[in-house]
Design a protein around this motif. Structure first.
Motif, short mmCIF file in Angstrom:
data_model
loop_
_atom_site.label_atom_id
_atom_site.label_comp_id
_atom_site.label_asym_id
_atom_site.label_seq_id
_atom_site.Cartn_x
_atom_site.Cartn_y
_atom_site.Cartn_z
N TRP A 117 116.72 30.92 -50.14
CA TRP A 117 116.59 31.83 -48.53
C TRP A 117 115.64 33.39 -48.93
O TRP A 117 115.21 33.65 -49.94
CB TRP A 117 118.23 32.99 -49.12
CG TRP A 117 119.37 32.08 -48.72
CD1 TRP A 117 120.37 31.37 -49.40
CD2 TRP A 117 119.53 31.37 -47.47
NE1 TRP A 117 121.13 30.52 -48.61
CE2 TRP A 117 121.09 31.03 -47.51
CE3 TRP A 117 119.33 31.76 -46.26
CZ2 TRP A 117 121.53 29.80 -46.79
CZ3 TRP A 117 120.19 30.79 -45.47
CH2 TRP A 117 121.66 29.77 -45.33
N LEU A 118 114.81 33.57 -47.28
CA LEU A 118 113.78 34.53 -48.09
C LEU A 118 114.73 35.42 -47.16
O LEU A 118 114.89 35.24 -45.48
CB LEU A 118 112.66 33.66 -46.89
CG LEU A 118 111.32 35.00 -47.11
CD1 LEU A 118 111.04 35.40 -48.14
CD2 LEU A 118 110.71 33.81 -45.96
N LEU A 119 114.63 36.83 -47.30
CA LEU A 119 114.64 38.20 -47.00
C LEU A 119 113.28 38.65 -46.98
O LEU A 119 112.97 38.68 -46.27
CB LEU A 119 115.58 39.26 -47.95
CG LEU A 119 116.89 38.43 -47.87
CD1 LEU A 119 116.93 39.34 -49.72
CD2 LEU A 119 118.24 39.34 -47.35
N GLY A 120 113.68 39.11 -44.69
CA GLY A 120 112.87 39.88 -43.89
C GLY A 120 113.01 41.40 -44.87
O GLY A 120 114.13 41.70 -45.62
N PRO A 121 111.60 41.65 -44.53
CA PRO A 121 111.70 43.21 -44.79
C PRO A 121 112.84 44.20 -44.06
O PRO A 121 113.09 43.75 -42.59
CB PRO A 121 110.74 43.46 -44.49
CG PRO A 121 109.98 42.76 -43.18
CD PRO A 121 110.47 41.38 -43.08
N TRP A 122 113.15 45.52 -44.16
CA TRP A 122 114.42 46.06 -44.04
C TRP A 122 113.58 46.38 -41.95
O TRP A 122 112.00 46.90 -42.53
CB TRP A 122 114.85 46.95 -44.64
CG TRP A 122 115.70 47.13 -45.74
CD1 TRP A 122 114.93 46.61 -46.71
CD2 TRP A 122 117.00 46.66 -45.11
NE1 TRP A 122 116.83 46.18 -47.30
CE2 TRP A 122 117.52 46.47 -46.95
CE3 TRP A 122 118.21 45.99 -44.14
CZ2 TRP A 122 118.80 46.10 -46.51
CZ3 TRP A 122 119.07 46.21 -44.74
CH2 TRP A 122 119.19 45.62 -45.75
N SER A 123 114.40 46.06 -40.79
CA SER A 123 113.62 47.20 -39.74
C SER A 123 113.72 48.47 -40.25
O SER A 123 114.38 49.42 -40.80
CB SER A 123 114.60 46.62 -39.03
OG SER A 123 115.84 47.00 -38.68
N PRO A 124 112.72 50.08 -38.72
CA PRO A 124 113.31 50.98 -38.86
C PRO A 124 114.72 51.09 -38.94
O PRO A 124 115.75 50.19 -38.36
CB PRO A 124 112.21 51.08 -38.09
CG PRO A 124 110.97 50.11 -38.15
CD PRO A 124 111.38 48.88 -38.57
N CYS A 125 115.44 52.35 -39.14
CA CYS A 125 116.60 52.66 -38.46
C CYS A 125 116.50 52.29 -37.00
O CYS A 125 116.12 53.42 -36.37
CB CYS A 125 116.54 53.80 -38.91
SG CYS A 125 118.70 54.75 -39.04
N THR A 126 117.56 52.21 -36.85
CA THR A 126 117.46 51.76 -35.05
C THR A 126 119.18 51.90 -34.30
O THR A 126 119.58 51.90 -35.33
CB THR A 126 117.53 49.99 -34.22
OG1 THR A 126 118.49 49.45 -35.30
CG2 THR A 126 116.33 49.81 -34.99
N ILE A 127 118.69 53.12 -33.53
CA ILE A 127 120.06 53.52 -32.50
C ILE A 127 120.78 52.81 -31.37
O ILE A 127 119.54 52.70 -30.97
CB ILE A 127 120.00 55.57 -32.53
CG1 ILE A 127 119.30 55.83 -34.06
CG2 ILE A 127 121.16 56.11 -32.50
CD1 ILE A 127 119.83 56.14 -35.14
N GLN A 128 121.42 52.82 -32.07
CA GLN A 128 122.17 51.82 -30.71
C GLN A 128 122.54 52.87 -29.00
O GLN A 128 123.42 53.71 -29.01
CB GLN A 128 123.28 51.35 -30.39
CG GLN A 128 123.12 50.41 -31.87
CD GLN A 128 124.64 49.19 -32.63
OE1 GLN A 128 125.57 49.74 -32.36
NE2 GLN A 128 124.25 48.17 -32.56
N GLY A 129 121.47 53.03 -27.96
CA GLY A 129 121.91 54.19 -27.09
C GLY A 129 121.52 55.54 -26.92
O GLY A 129 121.89 56.01 -26.23
N GLY A 130 120.82 55.21 -28.82
CA GLY A 130 120.68 57.32 -28.47
C GLY A 130 119.19 57.57 -29.65
O GLY A 130 118.58 56.64 -29.60
#
Length: 1604
Positions: free
Chosen positions: A1302-1315
């Motif tokens: 299993w290969l873990l990708g990097p953490w994405s930037p913090c995403t806000i749903q709709g805000g």
């Protein structure tokens, strides 16, 4: 005193009890007091514990002395001390033996942190510490058993090595303050006129250590310098803030009815209605229901200053959801713990650790949603079976061996030439083998006696090297019996002279044994042969004749008196009556020639018999002669005719048939009751005898080579015995070990379709049967099928239909504008149950254990809204063709009202056909890794795991070498190597060159002995046939003809060949000169060299074989006396000289007058004499030894035990070798040792074990894996044998199997749903990839099923996060980890691990939150590979007496902290006292100086007194100096630079400097020189009448400056 203290009686008691009671009480108290005193006066004392003695291991005992002593120190009887308090005098201990060295070792931990010594008083203050302080650090030192790493008593390890120190002195570094980086640049200010803050941060580089100062503030903020906004016109930005999702909760009871109602499945065309219940489920099988609820969150509009605003100011499209469906969390539920398993340790050994026990628990229900996962299902703890005292000692294991097998020469010879084993009678050096096995040593309690034959166990249980399984040995070479030549036939004798019967007797001849036979069954040939004869005689008369007495006168006939002596056949004189039966002659007729008679010599001895026996064709005869010595005169007795001068007689008339007794070899020793009286304790062949038996043999009378005849033909007196007593060897029964334990059957369960597993056991023959003992059993190996193997249970997850899609309750949804329709995203659940193979309900834990991960019980679903496009499910993909260029597709179609909507017809947004390339089954292979070693005897098929090489595997020749391959598909992804090659290898033939030894021919025949008499040399040779190569055995040293010779001493009997002479011929007179035919003449005889050997007896051989120095004369002068002359006989033998030669002793010989002379002419001399002179006629004899020969081996031996010999000869004093009989007759002392044992070293080739099976691959997948097989040295090379190869292991690369992970990708930037800000999610991808595990491996994604279950730690794929809204107080991200820094003292590392730090701080964005928003955090972790850094103060140049001072680390980073404050340079320069004098200023050195043009006049205390103007500069500088310039200091920087160049003759104390005096003295000398030079020049000019020019020397020196 006691009475006063202890007894206070009232008066009435005294009178009533009386004095008797008082006396009794007094005596009792005294006795008790004495007992108490004795108890305190005598105490037990003990000595030191002694050494541990006894058996190795825990069976040892140590003792100490215990004695009873008085308080004053003297020793007394044990009875005086209390036996209840007697200390123990013995205790059990662990007896350490030398072989324990491999079992135990010291374990030393690392040193802990250094601490200050407590006795050192108060800690040194930080400002007083320069580098470090003294301290102590400790570590743990334990004695461990290597096998299971358990702690034992330290004294066991101290037996071998001293205990390592547990503490040491150390240094505690000085306190280190926190070190932080420089501040970052200020953050930008916002646009507009809104009040805002800007900030800057710094990070922690090194944490505070050893009590150093804490870290300063890591952030600073300041207000932005923007212009204030006009009143009411502040500019703000607005952001939509999204809150975190709330707790998942069930709908309100009034909404439950709605949720439970049947709902149409709008995702399909069918009109079926589904309910949330499960149909047909039994009540006890019903799993835990998954409850679906809802959760909400807040959405607010916030202003840039942090205040809330109306939501309409932030409205965007689409509006973020404020509710969603969720799963009610349920924790994992487990069953109760099972009972503890039995303790794994059931025995104890010394101080070894206890065992372990375990227990398990099952799973009732798994976790749902965000519930707690299942805890550990198995638990272990240490235990001891019933307490340490009850544990039986653990078994010990040791190597055991069988007896050595018989010595086999063929094993050694097969190394050189495998054909050798076809030969018989091999002897010499060989190899013997034995079995080596590991066995359990059990000691019978209380007896300490080892059981004789323990059962074999696994060899891994025995520690230390195993004993050798083979060794060199020697098989004695058989030596044949060597006998001498036959002696001459003896006389005819009766068998018993004491009791002679009849006229029949035997003639016998003998021979002796020279070399006894060794290792042969045939023994020696017969030593006596006999011939029947007639008229045997035991005794005979031996006659000695006297002088002849004539009957008349002095000549003529007469009689010779005879003296007879009776002797036996040994030549010994016996009584005369024994010869009484034989005729005894008393007189013998004789004749003395008269003066005119013919004179005849005596008869010569009889010649040797012409034949040794008589046969039909040949009879033995011998002759004798006599000769005419003097001719007769006239009238005298005439000479006889020639025929009367010779006589013949028959000899050896016995037939040529010999008889002898022939004995067969002795039979085996068998029991005999008659032999019980013999002593049976004697040893026989080195073994104890067990009784007396009888050996028998056959004895036959043989006739020559004709065969057996009647025993009467052989002498009964010499008949060999036919029976003899013997010692019976003890019977040896076969000894076999008990069977080993059955090999273990699998304890883990096996699949139901697995092949049958077998278990086996074996036993080893320790001693073979011998001498009729019990035979060994036939069965040494047994095998059987394993019984009761657990079959793995079969469980599976049963999934049920998905329930309907559950949406958020209407009551929640209707409160949100635009969300009135019951559609959109929801959740649906299904039941998942665990069933057994019989489809019965089972515990969920069984499926988790046997069936893998539980299928999902909840999934997202979608209830389409009325405006949504709805489709049928995707169809299956179309079939693919066989080529790799084809594609496949699948379709779907619109349903219901969607068919009529235009937006649903847009295939770009709503595609109805999907196309993808077909999977391509084309693979390519690439070689990977290096070629393997050359493998002899097969390639991949032979070398599979678990198969052993054949015992007689070849070591050289043709083989294969392998190279692993990696297999890739069309897209470059790694696949199983079997797709490209069945074996996973590329095979290539190879050759391991075989070693060839030096090959020589067989030995040639021995040459004849170089000497015919005495010691000589005989030689044989070999020649080179083939040279060695490829590491074969080298050749011995060869000569120029490529031959090797072997010379051994030999001995030739001196009488082996002898000269034989025939009688002299008659004296031949030269008749031409002598008419009388008398006087001197010549006579001749024949001389022959004959062999003395029996088979060639009397045969003439070449004369060269006889000694040429002893050749007899073949011709000599003779005399035939004339008539009437005196006639004398031939000379007799010379008398013998004494053994010690003396010239004063004379040697004589004589002759007799046979006929007197008629004339007066005298007769010749009758005697001659000569002195005994050494080496002329007198010789001395001594034994002479040759040097030792080389080591001689048996005929069929190549090495091993042999014999070296030296030869004994008899040497005459003149150096000639003569017959040893001459030395024997003199009875000289013989040297004792003429032979000795010796050893010829065997050339032993190195012997190796077979190759082991190939090991498992070192890696389960990927590149770089290795398989290895090994072999060991069974027998080391010796002598000139082939050395052991250095390669005892072979390696080959494993086929490159794909690694799935299993290969873990990097953490994405913090995403806000709709805000824009608020609570959001960070996500990362988890992909199943394939790679080859190398460093530079590229990973390619594959199907998730190939990677198996998700890893627990990496299963977190999303994390809550937050994005600060404008005006929020928030934490920064963690800074980067600082570089690894070591704690160092004087540039040397103090610790092995360094420290890294990182930090984060709160950021203030709004001035309103400035007070409430503060704080910072720091993290520190150890690191390796750090460096030592120095911290130094750095300064800038002075500028107006001010400079910048900062701290810099040695790698160039500017920091705060780290530099010692006490060494910080000054930042501002001050002079004390201040410079108030005119034209003075404060210099860089911090003292007052004068401006340019002025010189300092200093006081005696070093301070400036005043500034004095330098003379001569006023006029020249007047044009540039002004009044203002005088009062204004010059540029202090330039002034300081050039100040060193100005001339200052005065010290600060006002005195002249030393250089002023020097310059003055130098100037004076220059002036004197100039004046003297001018004088000389002027004087010279006056003589030449020339006028000198005018000189102005002072202008050169002073330049008009009077004050200088």
């Amino acid at each position: 005193m006691l009475l006063q203290q202890s007894w206070v009686f009232p008066h009435w008691a005294w009178q009533s009890l009386g004095k008797s009671f008082l006396l009794f009480g007094f005596l009792m108290l005294q006795t008790a007091d004495l007992e108490a005193r004795r108890g305190h006066q005598f105490v037990w004392k003990t000595g030191h514990w002694g050494r541990c003695v006894g058996d190795c291991g825990s069976g040892g005992v140590r003792s100490r002395a215990v004695w009873c002593t008085h308080a004053e120190g003297w020793t007394t009887y044990h009875a005086n001390c209390d036996h209840k308090d007697k200390p123990e005098s013995q205790r059990r201990c662990f007896k350490v033996c030398d072989w324990h060295l491999e079992l135990f070792e010291w374990e030393v931990s690392g040193w802990d942190r250094c601490g200050l010594v407590p006795s050192a008083g108060a800690e040194v203050a930080a400002e007083d510490c320069v580098t470090a302080q003294h301290g102590l650090q400790h570590r743990s030192v334990r004695c461990l058993q290597k096998l299971n790493r358990t702690i034992v008593a330290n004294e066991i390890c101290e037996y071998f090595t001293p205990q390592p120190p547990a503490e040491q002195a150390c240094l505690v570094p000085c306190p280190r303050d926190c070190v932080v980086s420089e501040f970052s640049s200020w953050s930008p200010c916002g646009a507009g006129c809104t009040k805002s803050l800007q900030h800057r941060t710094r990070a922690v580089i090194a944490p505070p250590l050893y009590g150093g100062a804490p870290c300063p503030n890591l952030t600073e903020s300041r207000a932005c310098g923007t212009a204030p906004c006009p009143l009411g016109e502040e500019e703000h930005t607005y952001s939509l803030r999204v809150g975190a999702w709330g707790e998942c909760r069930l709908p309100h009871p009034k909404d439950v009815d709605l949720a439970g109602r049947t709902m149409p499945d709008l995702g399909s065309d069918s009109g079926e209605r589904s309910t949330s219940g499960l149909q047909g489920q039994k009540p006890h099988q019903r799993p835990r229901e998954v409850e679906i609820g809802y959760q909400t969150r807040q959405v607010r509009c916030v202003r840039s200053d942090g205040k809330n605003a109306a939501l309409s100011l932030c409205v965007q499209d689409p509006v973020p959801l404020t509710f969603r469906s969720c799963v009610i969390a349920e924790d994992c539920e487990t069953t109760e713990w099972s009972s503890w398993s039995p303790c794994s340790q059931t025995c104890g050994w010394g101080h070894l650790s206890p065992g372990f026990r375990s227990r398990r628990r099952g799973v009732r229900s798994v976790a749902v949603g965000a519930g707690k996962p299942c805890p550990e299902l198995e638990e272990r703890e240490a235990c001891s079976a019933g307490g340490k005292e009850l544990l039986q000692p653990c078994p010990r294991f040791a190597w055991r061996t069988s007896e050595w097998k018989a010595c086999q020469v063929s094993l050694l010879l097969d190394q050189q030439d495998p054909r050798h084993h076809t030969h018989v009678g091999l002897c010499g050096g060989g190899v013997q083998i034995r079995e080596v096995y590991c066995a359990q040593i059990t000691v019978e309690f209380g007896m300490h006696r080892l059981k004789e034959v323990p059962r074999p166990v696994d060899g891994k249980l025995c520690l230390g090297p195993a004993p050798s399984t083979s060794q060199l040995c020697n098989v004695p070479c058989p030596s044949q019996c060597v006998v001498s030549a036959w002696a001459v036939w003896g006389p005819c004798l009766p068998e018993n002279c004491q009791d002679p019967h009849g006229r029949r007797g035997f003639r016998m001849r003998h021979r002796q044994v020279i070399v006894d036979p060794v290792g042969t069954l045939t023994g020696c040939p017969h030593l006596i042969e006999s011939i029947p004869c007639e008229d045997p005689l035991c005794y005979e008369w031996i006659l000695s004749e006297g002088i002849c007495v004539t009957h008349h006168g002095k000549c003529g006939p007469g009689n010779r008196l005879v003296k007879a002596i009776c002797k036996n056949k040994k030549g010994e004189e016996v009584a005369h009556h024994l010869c009484s039966e034989l005729p005894r002659p008393e007189v013998v007729a004789c004749e003395i020639p008269c003066a005119t008679d013919c004179v005849i010599s005596d008869w010569s001895p009889w010649s040797p018999c012409s034949h040794s026996c008589s046969s039909k064709n040949a009879e033995g005869s011998q002759s004798r002669r006599r000769s005419i010595l003097a001719l007769p005169a006239e009238g005298g007795k005439a000479c006889p005719p020639d025929r009367a001068l010779q006589e013949h007689r028959a000899c050896n008339d016995h037939p040529c048939v010999h008889f002898f007794w022939e004995a067969s070899p002795w039979g085996s020793c068998s029991g005999d009751a008659m032999g019980t009286g013999l002593n049976a304790t004697m040893s026989w062949s080195g073994e104890a005898a067990c009784g007396v038996g009888v050996q028998t043999r056959k004895v036959l009378c043989m006739k020559g080579s004709s065969g057996q005849v009647t025993p009467k033909r052989c002498p009964e007196s010499i008949r060999p015995e036919t029976a003899r007593p013997c010692l019976l060897p003890c019977k040896k029964d076969c000894i076999v070990t008990p069977f080993s334990e059955w090999t273990h059957c699998p304890t883990t369960c096996q699949p139901g379709n697995a092949t049958a597993v077998k278990q086996s056991r074996y036993r080893i023959i320790v001693q073979d049967a011998a001498n009729g003992g019990q035979a060994c059993p036939d069965t040494l190996y047994e095998e059987r099928d394993c019984e009761d193997i657990p079959i793995c249970p079969v469980y599976r997850w049963r999934t049920h239909r998905w329930a309907h899609c559950v949406l958020v309750p209407d009551s929640v949804r209707q409160g949100v504008p635009g969300q009135n329709e019951a559609c959109g995203q929801g959740l649906q659940s299904r039941a998942v149950t665990c069933v057994s193979e019989q489809e019965e309900a089972a515990d969920a834990g069984e499926c988790m254990r046997w069936a893998g991960t539980m299928p999902s019980v909840v999934q997202e679903c979608h209830v389409p809204c009325k405006d949504d496009c709805t489709f049928t499910p995707w169809s299956k993909f179309t079939a693919c063709s066989f080529d790799c260029e084809s594609t496949r597709s699948r379709r779907r179609s619109l349903t219901g009202r969607s068919r009529k909507r235009d937006k649903c017809q847009n295939t770009e947004v709503y595609p109805q056909v999907e196309t993808e390339p077909c999977p391509c089954e084309v693979f390519t292979s690439q070689p990977h890794g290096n070629w393997s070693d050359c493998i002899i005897g097969g390639g991949t098929s032979e070398g599979q795991l678990g198969t052993r090489s054949h015992r007689d595997a070849k070591e050289c020749g043709e083989g294969v070498r392998l190279r692993a391959i990696a297999c890739y598909d069309k897209t470059g992804r790694l696949v199983e190597p079997s797709r490209c090659s069945s074996s996973g290898y590329i095979e290539e033939s190879c050759t391991v060159p075989c070693p060839f030894d030096c090959e020589l021919s067989d030995w040639s025949s021995w040459s004849p002995c170089s000497s015919s008499c005495g010691p000589g040399v005989k030689v044989r040779s070999k020649w080179l046939k083939e040279k060695p190569y490829n590491g074969g055995r080298p050749c011995p040293k060869l000569d120029l003809r490529n031959q090797v010779h072997e010379a051994v001493p030999c001995y030739s009997e001196c009488h082996q060949y002898s000269w034989v002479v025939e009688p002299w011929s008659p004296c031949k007179i030269n008749s031409e000169r002598n008419s009388l035919h008398c006087g001197e003449g010549i006579q001749t005889r024949k001389v022959r060299c004959v062999s003395a050997a029996e088979e060639h007896g009397g045969e003439t051989v070449p004369s060269a074989l006889c000694s040429q120095a002893e050749i007899p004369d073949a011709m000599q002068k003779c005399s035939l006396y004339c008539p009437s002359e005196c006639a004398v006989s031939d000379w007799g033998q010379w008398s013998k000289c004494p053994q010690v030669c003396d010239p004063n002793i004379m040697q004589t010989r004589t002759r007799q007058v046979l006929r007197s002379s008629v004339s007066t002419k005298p007769c010749p001399e009758e005697s001659q004499m000569k002195p005994c002179i050494l080496n002329q006629n007198c010789f001395q004899y001594q034994y002479n030894l040759t040097g030792w020969s080389g080591c001689q081996l048996g005929a069929n031996a190549t090495c091993g035990h042999g014999e070296r010999r030296r030869l004994l000869s008899c040497q005459r004093s003149d150096g000639a070798t003569v017959s040893t009989q001459l030395c024997q007759r003199l009875r000289l002392e013989q040297p004792l040792e003429t032979s000795s044992q010796c050893v010829v070293g065997c050339a032993v080739d190195c012997r190796l074990s077979p190759w082991s099976a190939w090991s498992q691959c070192s890696q389960t997948c990927g590149a770089g894996g290795q398989m290895v097989r090994v072999r060991s040295v069974v027998l080391q090379a010796a002598g000139e044998g082939r050395a052991c190869p250095q390669q005892l292991s072979q390696h080959r690369s494993c086929p490159v199997k794909p690694c799935y992970s299993w290969l873990l990708g990097p953490w994405s930037p913090c995403t806000i749903q709709g805000g824009q800000c608020g609570e959001g999610l960070q996500v990362r991808s988890l992909t199943c990839v394939v790679h080859d595990a190398s460093v530079s491996a590229t990973s390619k994604p594959v199907e998730n099923a190939l990677c198996g279950e998700l890893p627990l730690k990496e299963s977190v794929l999303q994390l809550p996060c937050s994005v600060p809204c404008p005006g929020d107080c928030h934490l920064t991200e963690w800074s980067e980890w600082s570089s690894c820094e070591l704690t160092c003292i004087n540039g040397r590392s103090f610790e092995t691990t360094g420290h890294q730090s990182r930090s984060r701080v709160f950021i203030v964005q709004s001035p309103e939150n400035q007070e409430s928003c503060s704080g910072q955090a720091m993290q520190t972790r150890p690191c390796s590979g750090g460096k030592c850094y120095d911290y130094l103060w750095k300064t800038s140049l002075w500028r107006d007496n001010i400079r910048t001072v900062w701290c810099q680390r040695s790698d160039g980073i500017n920091v705060t902290g780290g530099c010692a404050l006490r060494t910080k340079p000054a930042q501002v320069r001050h002079c004390s006292p201040p410079c108030s004098k005119p034209f003075s200023y404060c210099t860089q050195r911090g003292v007052c100086g004068c401006e340019r043009g002025y010189t300092e006049i200093m006081r005696s205390n070093g301070f400036l007194d005043y500034c004095m103007k330098v003379p001569g500069l006023e006029d020249k500088k007047a044009d540039v100096k002004t009044i203002a310039g005088k009062n204004k200091p010059v540029n202090s920087k330039m002034h300081d630079i050039f100040k060193g160049w100005s001339i200052q003759p005065f010290n600060p104390d006002g005195k002249l400097k030393v250089w002023v005096y020097g310059v003055s003295a130098g100037g004076f000398l220059i002036i004197v020189c100039l004046i003297f030079t001018s004088y000389l020049m002027c004087k010279k000019t006056k003589q030449h009448q020339s006028t000198p020019p005018q000189q102005k020397p002072l202008t050169l020196a002073y330049d008009g400056d009077i004050d200088m």
